[in-house]
Design a protein around this motif. Structure first.
Motif, PDB file in Angstrom:
ATOM      1  N   CYS A  92       0.820  -1.215   0.000  1.00 44.94           N
ATOM      2  CA  CYS A  92       0.000   0.000   0.000  1.00 44.94           C
ATOM      3  C   CYS A  92       0.850   1.260   0.000  1.00 44.94           C
ATOM      4  CB  CYS A  92      -0.944  -0.001   1.206  1.00 44.94           C
ATOM      5  SG  CYS A  92      -2.317  -1.155   1.033  1.00 44.94           S
ATOM      6  N   PHE A  93       1.946   1.248   0.747  1.00 44.82           N
ATOM      7  CA  PHE A  93       2.814   2.424   0.764  1.00 44.82           C
ATOM      8  C   PHE A  93       3.539   2.602  -0.564  1.00 44.82           C
ATOM      9  CE2 PHE A  93       2.576   2.295   5.511  1.00 44.82           C
ATOM     10  CZ  PHE A  93       2.088   3.586   5.657  1.00 44.82           C
ATOM     11  N   ARG A  94       3.751   1.499  -1.282  1.00 45.17           N
ATOM     12  CA  ARG A  94       4.316   1.631  -2.626  1.00 45.17           C
ATOM     13  C   ARG A  94       3.330   2.315  -3.563  1.00 45.17           C
ATOM     14  NH1 ARG A  94       6.902  -3.403  -1.516  1.00 45.17           N
ATOM     15  NH2 ARG A  94       5.161  -4.604  -2.360  1.00 45.17           N
ATOM     16  N   LEU A  95       2.053   2.268  -3.202  1.00 43.11           N
ATOM     17  CA  LEU A  95       1.027   2.988  -3.963  1.00 43.11           C
ATOM     18  C   LEU A  95       0.902   4.433  -3.487  1.00 43.11           C
ATOM     19  CD1 LEU A  95      -1.766   0.236  -4.039  1.00 43.11           C
ATOM     20  CD2 LEU A  95      -0.290   0.943  -5.925  1.00 43.11           C
ATOM     21  N   ASP A  96       1.833   4.851  -2.636  1.00 44.79           N
ATOM     22  CA  ASP A  96       1.872   6.214  -2.115  1.00 44.79           C
ATOM     23  C   ASP A  96       0.707   6.495  -1.173  1.00 44.79           C
ATOM     24  OD1 ASP A  96       3.202   8.627  -1.831  1.00 44.79           O
ATOM     25  OD2 ASP A  96       2.019   9.613  -3.377  1.00 44.79           O
ATOM     26  N   ALA A  97       0.352   5.496  -0.361  1.00 43.18           N
ATOM     27  CA  ALA A  97      -0.706   5.696   0.628  1.00 43.18           C
ATOM     28  C   ALA A  97      -0.280   6.756   1.635  1.00 43.18           C
ATOM     29  CB  ALA A  97      -0.988   4.387   1.365  1.00 43.18           C
ATOM     30  N   LEU A  98      -1.240   7.550   2.074  1.00 47.06           N
ATOM     31  CA  LEU A  98      -0.954   8.548   3.093  1.00 47.06           C
ATOM     32  C   LEU A  98      -0.751   7.887   4.442  1.00 47.06           C
ATOM     33  CD1 LEU A  98      -0.833  11.673   3.565  1.00 47.06           C
ATOM     34  CD2 LEU A  98      -3.172  11.474   4.380  1.00 47.06           C
ATOM     35  N   ASP A  99      -1.550   6.841   4.740  1.00 47.95           N
ATOM     36  CA  ASP A  99      -1.421   6.117   6.004  1.00 47.95           C
ATOM     37  C   ASP A  99      -2.079   4.755   5.858  1.00 47.95           C
ATOM     38  OD1 ASP A  99      -0.738   5.613   8.673  1.00 47.95           O
ATOM     39  OD2 ASP A  99      -1.253   7.653   9.274  1.00 47.95           O
ATOM     40  N   TYR A 100      -1.794   3.880   6.837  1.00 49.20           N
ATOM     41  CA  TYR A 100      -2.307   2.515   6.831  1.00 49.20           C
ATOM     42  C   TYR A 100      -2.713   2.195   8.266  1.00 49.20           C
ATOM     43  CZ  TYR A 100      -2.242  -2.564   5.775  1.00 49.20           C
ATOM     44  OH  TYR A 100      -2.572  -3.885   5.590  1.00 49.20           O
ATOM     45  N   LEU A 101      -4.011   2.144   8.528  1.00 46.18           N
ATOM     46  CA  LEU A 101      -4.525   1.945   9.873  1.00 46.18           C
ATOM     47  C   LEU A 101      -4.987   0.503  10.041  1.00 46.18           C
ATOM     48  CD1 LEU A 101      -6.619   5.231  10.282  1.00 46.18           C
ATOM     49  CD2 LEU A 101      -4.150   4.876  10.508  1.00 46.18           C
ATOM     50  N   VAL A 102      -4.608  -0.089  11.173  1.00 50.06           N
ATOM     51  CA  VAL A 102      -4.869  -1.510  11.391  1.00 50.06           C
ATOM     52  C   VAL A 102      -5.820  -1.729  12.557  1.00 50.06           C
ATOM     53  CG1 VAL A 102      -3.843  -3.764  11.829  1.00 50.06           C
ATOM     54  CG2 VAL A 102      -2.580  -2.069  10.520  1.00 50.06           C
ATOM     55  N   SER A 103      -6.819  -2.573  12.330  1.00 47.85           N
ATOM     56  CA  SER A 103      -7.728  -3.078  13.356  1.00 47.85           C
ATOM     57  C   SER A 103      -8.436  -1.992  14.150  1.00 47.85           C
ATOM     58  CB  SER A 103      -6.968  -4.016  14.292  1.00 47.85           C
ATOM     59  OG  SER A 103      -6.492  -5.128  13.565  1.00 47.85           O
ATOM     60  N   GLU A 104      -8.552  -2.171  15.472  1.00 51.78           N
ATOM     61  CA  GLU A 104      -9.362  -1.306  16.320  1.00 51.78           C
ATOM     62  C   GLU A 104      -8.753   0.101  16.387  1.00 51.78           C
ATOM     63  OE1 GLU A 104      -9.342  -3.443  19.917  1.00 51.78           O
ATOM     64  OE2 GLU A 104     -10.461  -5.147  19.125  1.00 51.78           O
ATOM     65  N   ILE A 105      -9.265   0.988  15.578  1.00 48.99           N
ATOM     66  CA  ILE A 105      -8.685   2.323  15.432  1.00 48.99           C
ATOM     67  C   ILE A 105      -9.272   3.254  16.485  1.00 48.99           C
ATOM     68  CG2 ILE A 105      -8.323   4.238  13.822  1.00 48.99           C
ATOM     69  CD1 ILE A 105      -9.140   2.176  11.594  1.00 48.99           C
ATOM     70  N   SER A 106      -8.406   3.940  17.207  1.00 48.16           N
ATOM     71  CA  SER A 106      -8.867   4.942  18.161  1.00 48.16           C
ATOM     72  C   SER A 106      -9.022   6.283  17.443  1.00 48.16           C
ATOM     73  CB  SER A 106      -7.867   5.095  19.312  1.00 48.16           C
ATOM     74  OG  SER A 106      -6.660   5.667  18.840  1.00 48.16           O
ATOM     75  N   PHE A 107      -9.750   7.198  18.051  1.00 47.64           N
ATOM     76  CA  PHE A 107      -9.908   8.516  17.431  1.00 47.64           C
ATOM     77  C   PHE A 107      -8.568   9.237  17.341  1.00 47.64           C
ATOM     78  CE2 PHE A 107     -10.706  13.132  17.751  1.00 47.64           C
ATOM     79  CZ  PHE A 107     -11.369  13.301  16.535  1.00 47.64           C
ATOM     80  N   LEU A 108      -7.691   9.041  18.338  1.00 48.24           N
ATOM     81  CA  LEU A 108      -6.383   9.696  18.318  1.00 48.24           C
ATOM     82  C   LEU A 108      -5.580   9.247  17.108  1.00 48.24           C
ATOM     83  CD1 LEU A 108      -4.232  11.481  19.588  1.00 48.24           C
ATOM     84  CD2 LEU A 108      -3.530   9.531  20.995  1.00 48.24           C
ATOM     85  N   VAL A 109      -5.545   7.936  16.851  1.00 47.07           N
ATOM     86  CA  VAL A 109      -4.819   7.408  15.691  1.00 47.07           C
ATOM     87  C   VAL A 109      -5.436   7.941  14.397  1.00 47.07           C
ATOM     88  CG1 VAL A 109      -4.351   5.301  14.369  1.00 47.07           C
ATOM     89  CG2 VAL A 109      -3.970   5.341  16.828  1.00 47.07           C
ATOM     90  N   PHE A 110      -6.762   7.944  14.332  1.00 49.38           N
ATOM     91  CA  PHE A 110      -7.467   8.477  13.165  1.00 49.38           C
ATOM     92  C   PHE A 110      -7.123   9.949  12.953  1.00 49.38           C
ATOM     93  CE2 PHE A 110     -11.065  10.966  11.607  1.00 49.38           C
ATOM     94  CZ  PHE A 110     -11.380  10.332  10.408  1.00 49.38           C
ATOM     95  N   PHE A 111      -7.155  10.732  14.023  1.00 49.47           N
ATOM     96  CA  PHE A 111      -6.921  12.171  13.891  1.00 49.47           C
ATOM     97  C   PHE A 111      -5.492  12.467  13.460  1.00 49.47           C
ATOM     98  CE2 PHE A 111      -6.108  16.504  15.408  1.00 49.47           C
ATOM     99  CZ  PHE A 111      -7.199  17.165  14.845  1.00 49.47           C
ATOM    100  N   GLU A 112      -4.534  11.698  13.953  1.00 51.36           N
ATOM    101  CA  GLU A 112      -3.143  11.889  13.518  1.00 51.36           C
ATOM    102  C   GLU A 112      -3.015  11.643  12.020  1.00 51.36           C
ATOM    103  OE1 GLU A 112      -0.931   9.231  15.960  1.00 51.36           O
ATOM    104  OE2 GLU A 112      -0.737  10.647  17.624  1.00 51.36           O
ATOM    105  N   ALA A 113      -3.743  10.639  11.514  1.00 47.95           N
ATOM    106  CA  ALA A 113      -3.680  10.319  10.084  1.00 47.95           C
ATOM    107  C   ALA A 113      -4.306  11.425   9.239  1.00 47.95           C
ATOM    108  CB  ALA A 113      -4.382   8.985   9.819  1.00 47.95           C
ATOM    109  N   VAL A 114      -5.483  11.905   9.638  1.00 43.30           N
ATOM    110  CA  VAL A 114      -6.142  12.938   8.827  1.00 43.30           C
ATOM    111  C   VAL A 114      -5.459  14.296   8.991  1.00 43.30           C
ATOM    112  CG1 VAL A 114      -8.355  11.743   8.814  1.00 43.30           C
ATOM    113  CG2 VAL A 114      -7.893  13.419  10.614  1.00 43.30           C
ATOM    114  N   ASN A 115      -4.809  14.500  10.126  1.00 44.55           N
ATOM    115  CA  ASN A 115      -4.043  15.739  10.295  1.00 44.55           C
ATOM    116  C   ASN A 115      -2.855  15.758   9.340  1.00 44.55           C
ATOM    117  OD1 ASN A 115      -3.775  18.256  11.719  1.00 44.55           O
ATOM    118  ND2 ASN A 115      -1.991  17.386  12.737  1.00 44.55           N
ATOM    119  N   LYS A 116      -2.295  14.576   9.082  1.00 40.24           N
ATOM    120  CA  LYS A 116      -1.225  14.456   8.086  1.00 40.24           C
ATOM    121  C   LYS A 116      -1.755  14.850   6.706  1.00 40.24           C
ATOM    122  CE  LYS A 116       1.120  10.679   8.378  1.00 40.24           C
ATOM    123  NZ  LYS A 116       1.506   9.257   8.206  1.00 40.24           N
ATOM    124  N   ALA A 117      -3.000  14.440   6.424  1.00 44.64           N
ATOM    125  CA  ALA A 117      -3.622  14.817   5.147  1.00 44.64           C
ATOM    126  C   ALA A 117      -3.799  16.325   5.058  1.00 44.64           C
ATOM    127  CB  ALA A 117      -4.976  14.117   4.997  1.00 44.64           C
TER     128      ALA A 117
END
Length: 250
Positions: A92-117
């Motif tokens: 997925c990262f070879r496809l230039d993915a912004l992030d890769y989230l695994v399993s039980e995602i917390s809001f903090l992990v989600f927010f860090e990913a979208v903040n990167k976006a």
């Protein structure tokens, strides 16, 4: 900045969790939620989606999975993959993915990913062009990267930006340039030392590996980096001296 986003996932429970997180994020605007990639693609062009949350094991009767779907999107659209396994992270990262989230995602992990976006689109706007529009030579030069698991994410780290690694028992803390917080990963220092290129990194203590070009000064018992002093271990002193001997000291 307000980013339009959409979801492509067959698991309704995962989609509902993402919808809830998106609703709590002021700079995201949900414009579509799909379980069928064909419908998702149609909505993509109608709504000009900036950010897509894609289920990595997405399968539909049309035979298009999540990775194949992401290849149909414009380079100006960023993708965050959602998976229940780290198995597909590297691809997925070879496809230039912004992030890769695994399993039980917390809001903090989600927010860090979208903040990167949000940061990516802000910089894109300042530059006036997408990051993908690079000179031909730059496109062919693939950066050295390291994939590490941290909490419920697989994180891609550019080795050229890693400053030093600190060992903490069964964990390591990876400090990168211009990042306020280190990445914490369940990993041994021995494993990290084996994965890092020896021409760029050197272990100077049982608890520290440093990037060579981050060294500012070397004293008898410590090495000064830009924002940190690193102790020199007796076991590693000989290796450090050998490295320094390759250069002329005036």
């Amino acid at each position: 900045m307000n980013l339009t986003c959409a979801i492509l996932h067959t698991d309704r429970q995962v989609s509902e969790q993402l919808e809830m997180f998106i609703a709590k994020t002021p700079f995201l605007s949900l414009c579509g939620e799909y379980s069928n990639p064909i419908e998702a693609l149609k909505g993509y062009y109608e709504n000009k989606v900036s950010l897509y949350f894609v289920g990595i094991q997405q399968e539909a009767m049309e035979g298009i999975n999540g990775m194949e779907f992401s290849r149909l999107l414009s380079p100006s659209t960023r993708v965050i993959f959602i998976a229940d396994t780290p198995r597909y992270a590297a691809e997925c990262f070879r496809l230039d993915a912004l992030d890769y989230l695994v399993s039980e995602i917390s809001f903090l992990v989600f927010f860090e990913a979208v903040n990167k976006a949000s940061r990516w689109f802000s910089l894109k706007g300042e530059a006036g062009m997408p990051f993908t529009l690079l000179p031909e030579k730059a496109q062919t030069e693939q950066p050295k990267v390291l994939y590490v698991k941290s909490d419920s994410r697989i994180i891609r780290l550019d080795m050229s930006r890693i400053c030093y690694i600190e060992g903490l028992g069964d964990y390591v803390k990876i400090y990168s340039k211009d990042e306020s917080k280190p990445v914490l990963s369940l990993c041994s220092m021995k494993y990290m030392e084996e994965k890092l290129p020896p021409d760029e990194f050197i272990r100077v203590h049982r608890s520290f590996i440093i990037r060579k070009d981050c060294i500012r000064t070397i004293e008898s018992n410590k090495i000064a980096l830009e924002k940190r002093s690193i102790p020199i271990g007796d076991v590693y002193r000989k290796k450090l001296k050998s490295y320094i001997s390759n250069y002329s000291v005036l």
